[in-house]
Every structure is written in structure tokens, then in C-alpha cells.
Design an enzyme around this catalytic site. Structure first.
Site, PDB file in Angstrom:
ATOM      1  N   ARG A 129       0.816  -1.219   0.000  1.00 15.52           N
ATOM      2  CA  ARG A 129       0.000   0.000   0.000  1.00 15.52           C
ATOM      3  C   ARG A 129       0.851   1.270   0.000  1.00 15.52           C
ATOM      4  O   ARG A 129       0.590   2.190  -0.792  1.00 15.52           O
ATOM      5  CB  ARG A 129      -0.972   0.001   1.188  1.00 15.52           C
ATOM      6  CG  ARG A 129      -2.161  -0.920   1.014  1.00 15.52           C
ATOM      7  CD  ARG A 129      -3.089  -0.851   2.214  1.00 15.52           C
ATOM      8  NE  ARG A 129      -2.405  -1.222   3.446  1.00 15.52           N
ATOM      9  CZ  ARG A 129      -2.918  -1.086   4.667  1.00 15.52           C
ATOM     10  NH1 ARG A 129      -4.131  -0.567   4.823  1.00 15.52           N
ATOM     11  NH2 ARG A 129      -2.247  -1.456   5.729  1.00 15.52           N
ATOM     12  N   ASN A 153      -6.722  -2.393   1.665  1.00 18.01           N
ATOM     13  CA  ASN A 153      -6.638  -3.822   1.960  1.00 18.01           C
ATOM     14  C   ASN A 153      -8.038  -4.396   2.109  1.00 18.01           C
ATOM     15  O   ASN A 153      -8.917  -3.749   2.690  1.00 18.01           O
ATOM     16  CB  ASN A 153      -5.879  -4.061   3.272  1.00 18.01           C
ATOM     17  CG  ASN A 153      -4.373  -4.071   3.087  1.00 18.01           C
ATOM     18  OD1 ASN A 153      -3.880  -4.063   1.960  1.00 18.01           O
ATOM     19  ND2 ASN A 153      -3.644  -4.089   4.193  1.00 18.01           N
TER      20      ASN A 153
END
EC number: 6.2.-.-
Length: 775
Positions: A20, A38
Site C-alpha cells: 500500500r 486492503n
């Protein structure tokens, strides 16, 4: 310039690896707007909007420039018109949604060089802090309770971040940007030292105090990431001997953890492959040859030419060794014999408190127990011996999509479970020998956890053909629970199938050699030549069958097995009684063994392992097996530098390799008396005879069947002389040689082969040549 919206779903190992933060930087650097998030299924969702060239450049970067720990198995993109709903690019709070199967969290990662520098820098705020980690390193699998991989779903939930850690966590330019394990001395886990009964030892620095105690000869339990170790000095024999007594490990080698590569090279031979393994993010135990100037205690790995070595993989381990005068510590798993590694503090006091003097503990919970992995370079190729920490639960990508979801449970010893999903195989961490309730429950929970992570929906349960294994019982329970069939897979077929699946082979002549596997004729197999393809297998050759006087006792006391092989020979009785003192009850037991042989009712075996054990006993190398594979391992060690003095051509008749002739010849020479060179040469000769004979047998079958691939697998495939000899002979005939690389050739890879066989069975809906029973 036209704008575009791209919605991306990435699956694989993309949580817990800095994916990320990487996506964030890649998007912001290109002026894109949107978000990354996520998902519950361990995948990542990305939505971006911006100029089409920038979006396409961004998507290319996701694959080509991804973080080193990230593994992308699937990358789905859909394009549409921009909705102009974003003002910037953000990392959104994780979602509880997600239905993609096959993504998992990463394995634990060894401490990185950046963290090591900070750990040792007095000016850094994490100087000397044992739980130093970042986005690129630290525990993952062992701390994760659930997905998505966020701090609240790990055992770090108990440690709220301080202001300084929060600032780093939220800073896109920081190495700890969105690092879920971020911590420091102010807010993170703490380390402390106690006596073996739980009394706190007051000291300024528990780690340096523990190092001092170990240097003085004390035994200290050390709580790591995936379980407890028991640590002692390596240059002092007394604490190692004491550890052997309390752990009931008279001869089994202990692994050691060295402070650095320079220390390792001071007592062991380290090649380029071994060095790469030692310093890899997985940081496994690597079996290395002892050097000529090996100076660690002989009690570390008695009777062996190798020593298992690993480097520190956490800040705690590194600090412990840097505070020590020792070049390395014994660092062995803390568990009672046959039971899983200890992970809870109170459990440690109860189960191993009597074995140690002190305990070095921390207050972070271990969620998933995970033993150290063990590897060895054999004949120039990496062989997994135990695939666990640093590797599990990461999947093995296969060249063939099996189109089925299978749960497989392995055999009885060195068990690891496997979940096969299409073209991915997910192996559990090392479970161990499933012979007690605790290990049985560990296997059950490990399979359940892995199935939940991968969102597996099993269509079939695979297990060993042996009806008495505990894993067979568990397979029955799981099959009933899921309402699916179960498939019993012959042991050596599973071994060969694991090689086929690893290398994407359609057909092979497989050589599978080990100590024991239940045959489809009810006998004890272990030296097999199998013809395998996508439809199943056929046993086309094997080693000569020999009686095992006393059954399992012949595996424990190889003098019995040697007598069984010599039975029918004039030499048998004379040799047996001249070696009666090597049996626990002496001549009385020798007389019983002789009666068992003459009765003709002993179980017979074609096991290569038992032949090697017998030679070890005849040569005086090992008279009792105190751990799995001990006589054969010591025979391999003593054979180093030997030469063939028997000069026997492999005797093959009816595609059976005769081994009694070789054992008789060695016994005759041994009874005349041998010096060390004689023992070495005969050990070499025995291994050469077996390897040459098996290769000749396999090549004969390959020629008759028109097959170009020969596989070698099973526990004997760890023997370097035997593997190298078979490979050379196979390649000399222009055929291709294969063995396991990514899964263990031993029983730790058995479940993988079972899963592949069961998937084939489920796809064809027939058992036939699979020698697998539909139950």
C-alpha cells in the site's frame, strides 16, 4: 489529453509487504487521484483516475517495481470513464469485504540492514531496541490473527503507537509508513529475564544479562517470533551434555545461531549458495560442512560432517549474540520430545522449566507457532529439509492448473499440511511427528487457519495409504465435516508426484527411497522405482525385500536389520552373536532375533534406509537410532573421502536390485577387522552400489518405456553421494534428472504430492491406477 479510471484488484502476497505505501507513492508521484485499500481476503483494491498515459505507467510500475517481498498472483484491471470523485490519493481504512481465494499473508522476514544500522546506532531512538522492525522486515505470519493485515488484527494490537511512531506511520516518506509492526522502547513490547520458575531477575539490560549467563554455561530459554528456543554456549560441552540429558536427545544434532557470517566461516565451509541462503530474508538453518579447524563442541552435532547454522533474524537474537563472547549459540526449538514448539510464557514454565535455568521473555503474544526452516545444498541444488519460518505460508506456483481445491495431510513423521488451489500449493508450517494429541491438534488448527486465510473450499481430502496413521483419522473427520470424498495415496507415489508437479512433468520414472512407506500390497516399501504419469503409477522395480526381525525394533536397533539381511547366509549367525553386545539385552536378545528370522514370519521391507542402517551397524558407525535417519546420516558422514573397494556390479534380476550380496561382502570384510580408512571406503562402496543399482534399474525402465525424465525423491535424496551418482548416470545416458527444490524430498513434502494425486483423481473421477481408495 484524455483521462481514464482504472479499478484494480491485486491478489497474492500483497498485504504486510509494504504494498500500500508503494502504491501510494507510485500514484502520488504521477499526480493520480483515488485510493488503495486492503480487503478481508488478503487482496488489495486500487482505484485511480488521471491522464491515460500516467495511469498506464502507474499500472506497469505496480508489477515491474513492486516491493521485493510482494508476490502478485493475479492482477485484474477494468477501465471506465472518470467519475471525478477524488481530490487526492489516499490509503483507505481496510475493508471487511473481499471474496478472492488464494491470497495469504507473508512469511516472517528477517531483520533488514536498515533496521540493523538503527539498532546499533547510539544516536537513534531505537538504539538497542529488540523489537525493531519496518515495512520491509519483521514478523508477519507469526503475529497475524486475521485478515486484512492491520495492526488491530495482529498481536501488536496490545501496543498503541506513541506520538513518534504515529508520525512515522503516517509519513509517506518514512520507511515505516503504514508498517503494522512499528514500535519503539516507549510504546512497544518489552523484554525481561526470569528464573525458570518465573521470578523476575532485576537487571538494567535483560538481553546482555542473558548473554552473560549463557557464556557462563547456563541454559536460557529465549522467546522469539514463532516460538521458544533453548540456548547454550557452543564452545563448552557441559551445558550441551546437560541439555541432551534433560531433552532426551543423546545424539540428535543441535542447530546453532552464529553472530555473523565471519563467525560462521571460522568453523564451517560456506559456499556462495550457502551464503545466499544464510543471509536471505527467510534466514533458514543451513546445513554446512564442518571445516578442518572446526572448534565448536563435538556435542553440537556428534558423528556428523555437517552442522546446522543460522544467522540472527530478529533484533533480540542479534543483540544477544553481540553481547556474547561465544561465536555462536546452540539455538534449538523448545519443546518436549514429539510435541509442538512452545509459544506461551506460562506453558514454557510448565513444559520446559526444568530444562533451563533462566528465561528471556517478551510480552508480545505469538499467534502462530513456527519452527525454523532447514535447508541444505545437495549436489549443487538447494534442498528443503524443513519448510517453515521464512517460507510458510507463501504459495508454490505450479506450471499446471489442477482445477481443484484439495486439503492433504501428509504421513506420520515430519508432517506439513497442504492446500492445493488450482495452480497454487499452500503448505503449512512444519508440524512435526503426528503421534501425540498436541501435534494432532496443531496439524488440525494449522490446516484450519490456512484454509481460512486462503478461503479454500476443499473438494477432496488426501492422506497416506497407511490405515493406522493419525493423519488418516483426521482425513476421515475432515471428509465428514466438509461432505467430500477422501483419497488414500500411496506414500512413494506421493513423493514422485511432488517432483512431477514442481517441474511440470507429464511422465517420469521415479526413484523414491526412504525408511518406510505403506505399500499397496501391505508391505513396507522404501526403495522403489515407479512409472508415473497423469493417470497414476505402476511399481516397476524395487530393492530386494528383507525380513525385519522384531518389526519396528529392527529400525531402532540396526543390528537386528543387518541380521535380517544376512539371513539365509552362513555368515548370519556368526556375525549376529559376535555383535550381540550391541543389542540392549545382549546374547539373550540375539537368540530371540535368530528365532524370529528362522520363523519366517517377520515383516519384510524393500527400504533403502534400512539397508543403509544395516551397513552403519556392520561398520560400527551406529548401533541405535536415537533420531530419525541417524544411522544413514552418520554413514554418509564417514563415507566422505572414501572410494569403492567392493567392485561389485549391481545385481539386478526381475527388476529387483539385490542388496544382500553387497551387505554380505561388507560383513565379511568387517569381520576381518577394519581401520578408519577401511570403514570409510566400505561406507562409500555401499552408497555407490545402491545409487548405481537404482540408476541402472531406472534407466532400464526408461529405455523400455521410452521416457526421458528420471526423478529422485524421498529422504535418501538428501544423501549427496547417492544423489550425485544417480544424477551423473542418468545424464550420461542423455536423460533429464529431476528432484525436489521448493518442497522437501522427505516427508515434509509428502502432502504436496498427495494433493496433486488427489486432484488428478477428482478430475478423472476414477481410482484405477492411482492405488487410491475412495472412502
Amino acid at each position: 489529453m484524455g483521462k481514464v479510471r482504472a479499478e484494480v484488484r491485486v491478489s497474492g502476497i500483497v498485504q504486510g509487504v509494504g504494498f500500500r505505501p508503494f502504491v501510494y507513492r507510485a500514484a502520488v508521484g504521477r499526480g493520480l487521484k483515488g485510493f488503495v485499500q486492503n480487503l478481508k481476503d488478503a487482496s488489495v483494491r486500487i482505484v485511480v483516475e488521471g491522464p491515460e498515459p500516467s495511469v498506464r505507467s502507474f499500472l506497469d510500475a505496480l508489477v515491474e517495481e513492486r516491493p521485493p517481498l510482494a508476490i502478485i498472483n493475479k492482477f485484474d484491471v477494468s477501465y471506465s470513464e472518470p467519475k471525478e470523485e477524488f481530490t487526492d490519493f489516499r490509503i483507505l481504512e481496510s475493508s471487511e469485504q473481499g471474496s478472492v481465494a488464494g491470497s495469504v499473508i507473508p512469511a516472517d522476514v528477517a531483520i533488514c540492514e536498515d533496521c540493523v544500522k538503527e539498532l546499533l546506532n547510539p544516536a537513534d531512538r531505537r538504539f538497542g531496541y529488540f523489537f525493531i522492525t519496518c515495512t520491509n522486515c519483521g514478523p508477519r505470519f507469526t503475529i497475524t490473527l486475521d485478515t486484512p493485515y492491520d495492526r488491530k488484527n495482529t498481536s501488536m494490537k496490545d501496543f498503541p503507537m506513541c506520538k513518534s511512531c504515529s508520525a512515522e506511520y503516517e509519513n509517506p516518506l518514512d520507511r515505516r509508513f503504514h508498517a503494522q509492526t512499528i514500535a519503539c522502547p516507549e510504546c512497544g513490547p518489552r523484554v525481561y529475564l526470569t528464573t525458570n520458575d518465573g521470578m523476575l531477575v532485576e537487571c538494567k539490560d535483560p538481553i546482555s544479562e542473558a548473554a552473560k549467563l549463557i557464556d557462563e554455561g547456563y541454559i536460557v530459554a529465549v522467546k522469539g517470533n514463532g516460538g521458544f528456543h533453548v540456548a547454550t554456549a557452543t564452545t563448552i560441552s557441559e551445558p550441551i551434555l546437560r541439555l541432551r540429558r534433560v531433552k532426551h536427545r543423546r545424539q540428535k544434532p543441535f542447530a546453532v545461531m552464529a553472530k555473523d557470517l565471519k563467525s560462521v566461516k571460522s568453523f564451517a565451509i560456506v559456499g556462495s549458495q550457502e551464503e545466499a541462503l544464510l543471509t536471505s530474508p527467510a534466514r533458514p538453518i543451513v546445513l554446512l560442512r564442518k571445516s578442518e579447524n572446526y572448534y565448536l563442541s563435538d556435542e553440537v552435532a556428534p558423528g556428523l560432517h555437517t552442522v546446522g547454522v543460522m544467522l540472527p533474524y530478529t533484533g533480540l537474537h542479534l543483540l544477544l549474540l553481540l553481547n556474547s563472547k561465544e561465536p555462536a549459540y546452540v539455538m534449538t526449538s523448545a519443546n518436549p520430545p514429539g510435541e509442538p514448539i512452545v509459544i506461551k510464557d506460562q506453558e514454557a514454565y510448565v513444559r520446559i522449566g526444568r530444562e533451563v535455568d533462566y528465561m528471556l521473555l517478551h510480552n508480545r503474544e505469538i499467534v502462530n507457532r513456527c519452527d525454523d526452516s532447514v535447508v541444505r545444498v545437495v549436489d549443487g541444488s538447494v534442498s528443503q529439509i524443513r519448510r517453515s519460518r521464512g517460507y510458510a505460508p507463501e504459495p508454490i506456483s505450479l506450471r499446471h492448473d489442477y482445477g481443484k481445491e484439495v486439503v492433504a495431510l501428509g504421513g506420520e513423521l515430519n508432517v506439513a499440511g497442504c492446500i492445493l488451489m488450482g495452480d497454487k500449493a499452500f503448505l503449512t508450517q512444519h508440524i512435526g511427528d503426528v503421534e501425540c494429541v498436541e501435534t494432532y491438534e496443531f496439524l488440525e488448527s494449522a490446516i484450519s487457519y490456512l484454509a481460512r486465510l486462503t478461503r479454500a473450499k476443499p473438494e477432496v481430502i488426501a492422506h497416506d495409504l497407511h490405515p493406522g496413521f493419525q493423519t488418516t483419522r483426521l482425513a476421515e473427520e475432515l471428509a465428514e465435516m466438509f461432505g467430500v470424498p477422501r483419497v488414500a495415496v500411496q506414500h512413494h507415489h506421493a513423493h514422485v508426484a511432488s517432483v512431477m508437479a514442481e517441474h511440470g512433468l507429464d511422465e517420469v520414472v521415479g526413484i523414491a527411497c526412504d525408511g518406510f512407506g505403506y505399500g499397496d500390497d501391505g508391505l513396507a516399501w522404501g526403495g522403489e522405482v515407479l512409472l508415473c504419469d497423469g493417470n497414476g503409477y505402476r511399481r516397476v522395480g524395487h530393492l530386494e525385500n528383507h525380513p525385519m526381525p522384531g518389526g519396528d525394533l529392527a529400525a531402532k536397533y540396526p543390528v537386528r536389520m543387518a541380521a535380517g539381511i544376512l539371513s539365509g547366509s552362513d555368515l548370519c549367525e556368526e556375525w549376529l552373536f559376535s555383535n550381540a553386545d550391541k543389542l540392549p539385552r545382549g546374547r539373550v536378545e540375539a537368540e530371540i532375533v535368530l528365532k524370529q528370522i528362522r520363523s519366517g514370519r517377520s515383516v519384510k521391507t524393500s527400504s533403502a534406509g534400512r539397508v543403509l542402517d544395516s551397513v552403519a551397524a556392520i561398520l560400527g558407525v551406529c548401533y541405535e537410532r536415537t533420531y530419525e535417519g541417524e544411522p544413514a546420516m552418520k554413514l554418509e558422514s564417514i563415507a566422505i573421502g572414501g572410494s569403492d573397494v567392493l567392485g561389485l556390479r549391481p545385481e539386478i534380476s526381475g527388476r529387483i536390485l539385490r542388496t544382500r550380496c553387497m551387505v554380505e561382502s561388507i560383513a565379511e570384510m568387517a569381520m576381518r577387522g577394519l581401520d578408519l580408512k577401511g570403514v570409510r571406503d566400505l561406507a562409500f562402496s555401499a552408497q555407490d552400489y545402491l545409487a548405481s543399482g537404482l540408476a541402472e534399474l531406472a534407466l532400464e525402465v526408461a529405455e523400455d518405456e521410452g521416457i526421458k525424465n528420471v526423478a529422485f525423491t524421498g529422504g535418501v535424496a538428501y544423501n549427496e553421494q547417492i544423489r550425485a551418482t544417480i544424477r551423473r548416470r542418468v545424464e550420461a545416458k542423455g536423460l533429464r534428472f529431476y528432484t525436489n527444490v521448493r518442497v522437501p524430498p522427505g516427508d515434509g513434502g509428502l502432502s504436496f504430492g498427495q494433493a496433486v494425486v488427489a486432484a488428478g483423481w477428482a478430475s478423472t473421477a476414477r481410482s484405477g491406477r492411482y492405488s487410491a481408495s475412495y472412502a
